[in-house]
Design a protein around this motif. Structure first.
Motif: not given
Length: 249
Positions: A63-70, A144-154, A162-171
């Motif tokens: 579920a990270h990087g170039a590995s499968d993320a089923p 909690d960070a994943i569940d509120r992903f679009d609501e989290v502000r500075r 959340v910013q790191f998940m965005k940078t890494m394009k996390v599934d």
């Protein structure tokens, strides 16, 4: 030069495994939301180890990087990352090797030894005693960070995650399931970590508890620091230098 191959794990999930160098084998496990490229290659740690005479093997965790993320829950049984590492050790025929983990990778490395793997040396980076046995609290923060992903502000405690998940394009669907698979490692479990172990931590990093307490409780451990917080310490050249020093001794 980094070489990448895909290795099929125990349940058919394909893992991207990156490697460089020749010599004694060392398996490096990256942290949550990260990748081999981000933790080990970008800031030169893998190259430092390769230059010191190691063959560096760096999987992207499930579920990270170039590995499968089923997304199917059946691909996320208890201790699934441990089972992935066990599969890699078997398929790569790693009979005499060292094992290094950062943050989630350190938890996974410790669990691997508790479950029976026997590296020559072990390095637990970005980890303290409370972090190994307190995964539910840590996982709840990230869920909690994943569940509120679009609501989290500075200013929100979850902002940097959340910013790191965005940078890494996390599934986020895959990683959310993975967060529920990690077992705790208790103080009693740590008696299994009998090999020489380095507890390596940023001097301002207490995200996963006390590295001092972790080093004290391990049977054969030494403690070292590099500059920085949990997030910044992995970017320090000193981290690669400490890995080379400990693993080359």
């Amino acid at each position: 030069m980094t070489e990448t191959r895909r290795i099929t794990s125990f349940d058919g999930v394909e893992l991207a495994v990156h490697s460089m160098g020749e010599g004694r084998k060392v398996l490096l496990l990256h942290g949550l939301f990260s990748s081999a490229e981000m933790n080990w290659i970008r800031f030169g740690h893998a190259q430092q180890l390769a230059d010191a005479g190691f063959e560096v093997i760096m999987p992207d965790l499930r579920a990270h990087g170039a590995s499968d993320a089923p997304h199917d829950a059946s691909f996320y049984p208890e201790d699934v990352l441990v089972r992935d590492v066990e599969t890699l050790v078997e398929k790569l025929d790693l009979a005499d090797y060292d094992l290094v983990g950062f943050s989630l990778g350190a938890r996974t490395a410790a669990r691997c030894v508790v479950q029976g793997l026997s590296p020559r040396k072990l390095v637990l980076t970005g980890m303290g005693l409370e972090g190994l046995a307190g995964w539910d609290r840590r996982a709840a923060f990230f869920i909690d960070a994943i569940d509120r992903f679009d609501e989290v502000r500075r200013g929100d405690p979850a902002f940097f995650a959340v910013q790191f998940m965005k940078t890494m394009k996390v599934d986020r669907v895959a990683v959310r399931q993975l967060l529920g698979t990690v077992d705790d490692t208790t103080a009693e479990d740590l008696a299994a970590l009998t090999m020489p172990t380095l507890v390596l931590c940023g001097d301002k990093d207490r995200d996963n508890g006390s590295p001092e307490k972790l080093a004290e409780i391990l049977p054969d451990a030494q403690l070292a620091y590099v500059p920085g917080t949990h997030m910044s310490s992995v970017a320090e050249r000193a981290m690669g230098e400490e890995l080379v020093r400990f693993l080359s001794a």
